[in-house]
Design a protein around this motif. Structure first.
Motif, short mmCIF file in Angstrom:
data_model
loop_
_atom_site.label_atom_id
_atom_site.label_comp_id
_atom_site.label_asym_id
_atom_site.label_seq_id
_atom_site.Cartn_x
_atom_site.Cartn_y
_atom_site.Cartn_z
N SER A 1 0.86 -1.16 0.00
CA SER A 1 0.07 0.05 0.06
C SER A 1 1.09 1.37 -0.04
O SER A 1 1.54 1.39 1.10
N GLY A 2 0.93 2.00 -1.06
CA GLY A 2 1.83 3.12 -1.10
C GLY A 2 3.23 2.66 -1.17
O GLY A 2 3.53 1.87 -2.08
N LYS A 3 4.05 3.13 -0.42
CA LYS A 3 5.32 2.89 -0.44
C LYS A 3 6.10 1.79 0.23
O LYS A 3 7.24 1.45 0.12
N VAL A 4 4.99 0.96 0.97
CA VAL A 4 5.50 -0.14 1.67
C VAL A 4 5.18 -1.51 0.96
O VAL A 4 3.79 -1.42 0.88
N LEU B 1 -1.61 14.73 31.19
CA LEU B 1 -1.79 15.65 32.42
C LEU B 1 -1.34 17.00 32.53
O LEU B 1 -1.91 17.91 33.03
N ASP B 2 -0.46 17.34 31.46
CA ASP B 2 0.23 18.67 31.21
C ASP B 2 0.24 19.04 29.84
O ASP B 2 -0.09 18.13 29.06
N GLY B 3 0.56 20.28 29.51
CA GLY B 3 0.54 20.53 28.20
C GLY B 3 -0.57 21.41 27.69
O GLY B 3 -1.31 22.02 28.39
N ASP B 4 -0.60 21.48 26.31
CA ASP B 4 -1.76 22.42 25.79
C ASP B 4 -3.14 21.74 26.30
O ASP B 4 -3.42 20.57 26.19
N ARG B 5 -3.92 22.73 26.54
CA ARG B 5 -5.23 22.42 27.01
C ARG B 5 -6.19 23.12 26.26
O ARG B 5 -6.30 24.44 26.12
N ASP B 6 -7.24 22.58 25.84
CA ASP B 6 -8.44 23.29 25.09
C ASP B 6 -9.30 24.02 26.02
O ASP B 6 -9.70 23.70 27.17
N PRO B 7 -9.34 25.26 25.75
CA PRO B 7 -10.12 26.27 26.52
C PRO B 7 -11.66 25.88 26.62
O PRO B 7 -12.02 26.19 27.96
N ALA B 8 -12.11 25.23 25.83
CA ALA B 8 -13.57 25.02 25.97
C ALA B 8 -13.81 23.79 26.82
O ALA B 8 -14.50 23.80 27.92
N SER B 9 -13.34 22.71 26.69
CA SER B 9 -13.19 21.32 27.44
C SER B 9 -12.49 21.26 28.46
O SER B 9 -12.76 20.48 29.37
N GLY B 10 -11.29 21.82 28.41
CA GLY B 10 -10.05 21.62 29.50
C GLY B 10 -9.59 20.49 29.26
O GLY B 10 -8.72 19.88 30.27
N LEU B 11 -9.58 19.51 28.20
CA LEU B 11 -9.01 18.72 27.62
C LEU B 11 -7.37 18.88 27.27
O LEU B 11 -7.16 20.00 26.41
N CYS B 12 -6.28 18.35 28.02
CA CYS B 12 -5.12 18.29 27.66
C CYS B 12 -4.79 17.24 26.64
O CYS B 12 -5.15 16.20 26.47
N ARG B 13 -4.09 17.68 25.58
CA ARG B 13 -3.60 16.83 24.35
C ARG B 13 -2.19 16.72 24.20
O ARG B 13 -1.19 17.57 24.58
N PRO B 14 -1.94 15.30 24.12
CA PRO B 14 -0.47 15.02 24.13
C PRO B 14 0.35 15.53 22.72
O PRO B 14 -0.66 16.00 22.02
N PRO B 15 1.57 15.40 22.58
CA PRO B 15 2.38 15.67 21.17
C PRO B 15 1.61 15.09 20.24
O PRO B 15 0.98 13.71 20.23
N PRO B 16 1.66 15.57 18.98
CA PRO B 16 1.16 14.79 17.80
C PRO B 16 1.46 13.21 17.85
O PRO B 16 2.69 13.02 18.10
N SER B 17 0.49 12.32 17.43
CA SER B 17 0.99 10.90 17.26
C SER B 17 1.76 10.38 16.22
O SER B 17 1.87 11.30 15.14
N PHE B 18 2.35 9.36 16.14
CA PHE B 18 3.29 8.78 15.15
C PHE B 18 2.10 8.57 13.91
O PHE B 18 2.37 8.86 12.87
N LEU B 19 0.83 8.05 14.20
CA LEU B 19 -0.03 7.94 13.18
C LEU B 19 -0.36 9.33 12.44
O LEU B 19 -0.38 9.27 11.16
N SER B 20 -0.40 10.26 13.24
CA SER B 20 -0.49 11.74 12.59
C SER B 20 0.65 12.04 11.64
O SER B 20 0.33 12.97 10.80
N LEU B 21 1.73 11.51 11.84
CA LEU B 21 2.96 11.72 10.99
C LEU B 21 3.03 11.05 9.85
O LEU B 21 4.13 11.03 8.67
N ASP B 22 2.29 9.90 9.63
CA ASP B 22 2.59 8.70 8.98
C ASP B 22 2.13 9.12 7.58
O ASP B 22 0.86 9.01 7.01
N THR B 23 3.03 9.21 6.62
CA THR B 23 2.79 9.44 5.06
C THR B 23 3.08 8.22 4.32
O THR B 23 2.61 8.21 3.19
#
Length: 472
Positions: free
Chosen positions: A44-47, A274-296
């Protein structure tokens, strides 16, 4: 001769059947083409995935009966082919589940009917739709929609086990973090696989260690097979509690492309950020971008879990990744459990449906707040009782603290001897090592379930024990 299938009324239905059959046969041909490594190309693709899959996985064939399920679902179809028990024999009709706070969610008869019978192997369609929306929202996969897929498993541990079974053979080498999650060590050890520990620090896996291992493999590992797979827990790692930064993930992913590696992204603590960027509306903290989000290129197979935020007893996990790999995972599932519990999936779906996106994010934010408070309390107690006696890094996600006991060479001997007498239990570092015979100065502590008072008392006892050991 009467030929009713030629009549104008029946002809469109027959065309639909032929279309479905054609799609099924094409899918069967693709999914079950290979019988040995290198005998066919599954790409699939390059792999080219055929070089990553072992002989057992390449030899798996789709269940012939399950390939007929789409035909049975055609409008007007009368099926005498199913081996399902008659649902009228089941005593369950519907259910109402009471939630904390007094509200309820309902499994209405139609949903209960789906939950009570054999389901499609990848999962309940309603849950698959939810998970796909969730992955698009959280990770924005870079692959085309047709090139990635999802399958539900009986907890993410089930996905890890079956993935290792499909990718690894005796004599292969697997890249893992040192220290490593013992559940994965338990899966891999019986396979006769050589585990290669990569260096980590307070920010998780070190890209320099991965590059050094791969660049110098032939010189340092003789005739051993080059690794083809990297396993990592990038968020709140078990046991270290470390979270890999976005910058490091980019480096690691680029190295995976350079050295032709698949990345197994095991992320059960993703929602316990538990730390890091927090969504102002929900108060949800989000981790750094995932490997899945980087996968081209289609190199990432990701494992998610609902165990930490909904219920560990429901046993619901799901794998997301390149369609050819998910297909292989599904083929394995067809020969084992057939499908993940329909009742568990229906319970989860009824709750998620009632919450909607806003309710889900509100709940996750509340779970994060619970764990954040417990983490902060643990660290405060550690500062009070262990300062000068131990070292640790405050985790920004997960439920674990990785503690180095100063002046202690063998934490296993301490935990199984003096600590047992003092009634304080932590997990020795050796249990998380690719070289378990080597003594470790580390222990893993969890702040997830003990009461706040018990956390304080446990660390007081540990501090007193370390002080006593130092005196001797």
């Amino acid at each position: 001769v009467i030929q009713p299938w030629r009549s104008p009324e029946v002809r469109p239905k027959m065309a639909a059947v032929r279309s479905v059959l054609g799609g099924i046969m094409q899918s069967v041909s693709k999914a079950g083409a290979g019988t040995s490594r290198g005998a066919s190309t599954i790409s699939s693709g390059k792999v080219d995935y055929s070089k990553f899959l072992n002989d057992v996985s390449l030899a798996r064939q789709p269940s012939p009966i399950r390939t007929l399920m789409p035909i049975a679902a055609l409008p007007g179809m009368i099926s005498l082919g199913a081996g399902n028990p008659n649902p009228e024999a089941f005593p369950f009709e519907s259910a109402v589940i009471k939630l904390k706070g007094g509200s309820t969610v309902e499994l209405e008869p139609e949903l209960m009917k789906k939950a009570m019978t054999y389901g499609a192997t990848p999962g309940l369609q309603e849950m698959l739709d939810w998970a796909r929306e969730q992955q698009v929202r959280e990770h924005s996969p870079k692959l085309d929609n047709a090139d990635w897929d999802i399958a539900f498993t009986t907890g993410s541990q089930d996905a890890i086990s079956k993935t290792c079974d499909m990718l690894l053979s005796k004599g292969d080498s697997l890249l893992v973090e040192e220290p490593c999650y013992p559940g994965t060590l338990a899966v891999v050890n019986p396979l006769g696989v050589n585990m290669v520990g990569l260096e980590t620090d307070g920010e998780g896996l070190k890209p320099s260690s991965l590059e050094d291992i791969m660049k110098n493999w032939e010189r340092t590992h003789g005739g051993e097979r080059r690794p083809r797979v990297l396993y990592t827990i990038p968020t709140g790692q078990n046991p270290s509690g470390a979270t890999i930064s976005a910058a490091r993930k980019h480096q690691i992913y680029n190295l995976a492309c350079e050295y032709d590696l698949l990345i197994l992204e095991d992320d059960p603590y993703y929602f316990l950020q538990l730390d890091g960027d927090r969504d102002p509306a929900s108060g949800l903290c989000r981790p750094p971008p995932s490997f899945l989000s980087l996968d081209t290129e289609g190199r990432v197979l990701r494992f998610d879990s609902l165990s930490k935020v909904l219920s560990s007893g429901l046993r619901i996990g799901f794998a997301t990744g390149p369609s050819p790999l998910i297909q292989r995972l599904v083929l394995h599932m067809q020969t084992s459990a057939l499908c993940t519990s329909g009742l568990s999936q229906a319970c989860a779906y009824s709750l998620l449906r009632s919450w909607g996106k806003g309710g889900w994010e509100k709940h996750v934010a509340e779970v994060q707040s619970l764990y954040r408070h417990r983490r902060d309390h643990f660290i405060a107690c550690a500062e009070r009782h262990l300062k000068g006696l131990a070292e640790w890094t405050t985790p920004e996600a997960g439920m674990f603290v990785w503690i180095k006991l100063l002046g202690i060479e063998d934490s296993k001997a301490l935990i199984e001897g003096p600590a047992r007498e003092e009634k304080v239990l932590l997990v020795p570092g050796q249990y998380f090592s690719t070289t378990p015979d080597r003594p470790s100065a580390y222990v893993r502590a969890s702040f997830s379930t003990a009461s706040l008072d018990d956390i304080d008392e446990a660390l007081r006892r540990l501090g007193a024990l370390l002080t006593k050991c130092r005196a001797h």
